[in-house]
Write a protein that holds these residues in place. Structure first.
Motif, PDB file in Angstrom:
ATOM      1  N   CYS A 104      47.306  27.018  38.729  1.00  0.00           N
ATOM      2  CA  CYS A 104      47.023  27.052  37.294  1.00  0.00           C
ATOM      3  C   CYS A 104      47.712  25.904  36.559  1.00  0.00           C
ATOM      4  O   CYS A 104      48.817  25.489  36.922  1.00  0.00           O
ATOM      5  CB  CYS A 104      47.470  28.384  36.696  1.00  0.00           C
ATOM      6  N   ALA A 150      53.283  33.309  42.338  1.00  0.00           N
ATOM      7  CA  ALA A 150      53.036  32.892  40.965  1.00  0.00           C
ATOM      8  C   ALA A 150      54.202  32.064  40.462  1.00  0.00           C
ATOM      9  O   ALA A 150      55.351  32.324  40.793  1.00  0.00           O
ATOM     10  CB  ALA A 150      52.857  34.130  40.078  1.00  0.00           C
ATOM     11  N   GLN A 178      44.504  29.859  46.081  1.00  0.00           N
ATOM     12  CA  GLN A 178      45.493  30.110  45.036  1.00  0.00           C
ATOM     13  C   GLN A 178      46.335  28.873  44.720  1.00  0.00           C
ATOM     14  O   GLN A 178      46.779  28.696  43.586  1.00  0.00           O
ATOM     15  CB  GLN A 178      46.393  31.281  45.443  1.00  0.00           C
ATOM     16  N   CYS A 202      43.111  27.856  39.615  1.00  0.00           N
ATOM     17  CA  CYS A 202      43.777  28.906  38.835  1.00  0.00           C
ATOM     18  C   CYS A 202      43.135  30.264  39.095  1.00  0.00           C
ATOM     19  O   CYS A 202      41.954  30.473  38.798  1.00  0.00           O
ATOM     20  CB  CYS A 202      43.711  28.564  37.348  1.00  0.00           C
ATOM     21  N   THR A 203      43.903  31.179  39.636  1.00  0.00           N
ATOM     22  CA  THR A 203      43.442  32.536  39.914  1.00  0.00           C
ATOM     23  C   THR A 203      44.522  33.529  39.508  1.00  0.00           C
ATOM     24  O   THR A 203      45.667  33.157  39.233  1.00  0.00           O
ATOM     25  CB  THR A 203      43.119  32.739  41.407  1.00  0.00           C
ATOM     26  N   ASP A 204      44.161  34.791  39.492  1.00  0.00           N
ATOM     27  CA  ASP A 204      45.118  35.873  39.278  1.00  0.00           C
ATOM     28  C   ASP A 204      45.408  36.518  40.632  1.00  0.00           C
ATOM     29  O   ASP A 204      44.559  37.227  41.166  1.00  0.00           O
ATOM     30  CB  ASP A 204      44.539  36.910  38.303  1.00  0.00           C
ATOM     31  N   SER A 206      43.724  36.085  31.036  1.00  0.00           N
ATOM     32  CA  SER A 206      42.724  36.405  32.044  1.00  0.00           C
ATOM     33  C   SER A 206      41.355  36.477  31.393  1.00  0.00           C
ATOM     34  O   SER A 206      41.232  36.593  30.179  1.00  0.00           O
ATOM     35  CB  SER A 206      43.060  37.734  32.709  1.00  0.00           C
ATOM     36  N   THR A 212      43.232  32.645  34.248  1.00  0.00           N
ATOM     37  CA  THR A 212      43.508  33.315  35.529  1.00  0.00           C
ATOM     38  C   THR A 212      42.303  34.165  35.942  1.00  0.00           C
ATOM     39  O   THR A 212      42.126  35.287  35.470  1.00  0.00           O
ATOM     40  CB  THR A 212      44.763  34.199  35.423  1.00  0.00           C
ATOM     41  N   ALA A 263      49.601  34.067  36.901  1.00  0.00           N
ATOM     42  CA  ALA A 263      49.038  32.756  37.217  1.00  0.00           C
ATOM     43  C   ALA A 263      49.396  32.322  38.620  1.00  0.00           C
ATOM     44  O   ALA A 263      50.548  32.401  39.033  1.00  0.00           O
ATOM     45  CB  ALA A 263      49.543  31.725  36.204  1.00  0.00           C
ATOM     46  N   SER A 264      48.407  31.855  39.373  1.00  0.00           N
ATOM     47  CA  SER A 264      48.659  31.322  40.708  1.00  0.00           C
ATOM     48  C   SER A 264      49.228  29.909  40.600  1.00  0.00           C
ATOM     49  O   SER A 264      49.268  29.305  39.521  1.00  0.00           O
ATOM     50  CB  SER A 264      47.365  31.299  41.525  1.00  0.00           C
TER      51      SER A 264
END
Length: 306
Positions: A70, A50, A170, A174-176, A58, A105, A66-67
């Protein structure tokens, strides 16, 4: 409630095809010919860390990590993706929300196909085991394509593939990174277990459906939360094989033998597990080698805890 049941002639044909390919003798023979699963020495790149910036909001409204993808224009879009892993070109289907927000996220749900199945069937037949209708636009979905009709995970090759594709996702969108989940049916359930055994540094929780440890169970100091579903009258992957997988995670997560009922579908949760690493067992008397109608709702309720 989303269900995992055939609702059209095409779905019925798919169900017949799936069950026809899941004969236990053929299945075990395929594992033997592929060399079976096992622990791997992972030399693939780790998923992107991150960034140092503040976490974005989220989908659930809570703060998410946040990856690397993002805040920037998406480098990936809905469709089939290709990635090199172990010198082979591997593919997976990526499905973004229709209103994808580069500052949001999203959790990531990985759906793993059965023996003889495909990534296409995972995404088109009832939407990722019934989960897509429940999440709507609040999650990113991935359907990887296995080799040799499934997930033998020979020499740990499929574990390395999973690490590579998660890293690519990732970095590209944008991913968590704290909410990556894996589920799958039959051979896909076995691969879900293999992921849980070895990828607790990347994956938060798993939900194997009618699975076992036949894709291998590598050693790792990292732990995952797990919810299992298995029918007692399963004549393809025996109930005892599902219990073996469950018992492995009960031991790994330092749970006691005491259980308490949860929900309304006969599931039980083991007590005393390591903090944040619960284990839930949804054993049911009938249903054969097929997830019950409540599988999707129980899986989502479990994933929503993290």
């Amino acid at each position: 409630m989303a269900t995992i049941q055939a609702s059209s002639s095409n779905a019925a044909q798919a169900l017949h095809s799936i069950r026809r390919t899941l004969g236990i003798a053929v299945f075990v023979g395929a594992l033997a010919s592929c060399g079976g699963g096992g622990a791997s020495t992972d030399s693939s790149p780790a998923p992107a860390a991150a960034p140092a910036s503040s976490p974005s909001s989220s989908p659930s409204g809570a703060a998410g990590t946040a990856s690397a993808g993002c805040g920037s224009a998406a480098k990936l879009s809905t469709g089939e993706q290709t990635i090199s892993s172990d010198g082979m070109q591997r593919t997976y289907w990526l499905e973004l929300p229709t209103d994808y927000d580069r500052n949001k996220t999203y959790p990531v749900i990985i759906g793993l196909h059965w023996r003889g199945g495909s990534a296409t069937e995972v995404r088109t037949w009832n939407g990722f085991f019934g989960l897509k209708p429940l999440y709507g636009n609040n999650a990113i979905f991935i359907a990887p394509q296995g080799l040799d009709a499934g997930w033998a995970n020979s020499g740990g090759r499929d574990i390395r593939f999973m690490r590579n594709l998660i890293s690519q996702v990732q970095q590209g969108i944008c991913t968590d990174p704290q909410r990556v989940f894996a589920t799958g049916f039959s051979f896909g359930g076995m691969m879900s277990n293999a992921i849980g055994c070895e990828m607790g540094d990347v994956v938060r929780a798993i939900a194997p459906l009618s699975g076992s440890l036949w894709s291998g169970c590598g050693t790792s100091t990292h732990r995952v939360a797990a919810i299992f579903d298995h029918a007692m009258d399963d004549n393809t992957v025996p109930y005892s094989a599902g219990e073996d997988a469950r018992n492995t995670f009960v031991a790994r997560n330092s749970c006691s033998a005491t259980t308490v009922p949860i929900g309304t579908n006969g599931c039980v949760e083991y007590q005393g597990c390591s903090a944040g690493k619960p284990v839930v067992w949804c054993g049911h008397a009938t249903g054969g080698h097929w997830p019950p109608s409540f599988a999707a709702s129980e899986t989502k309720a479990f994933f929503d805890r993290f």
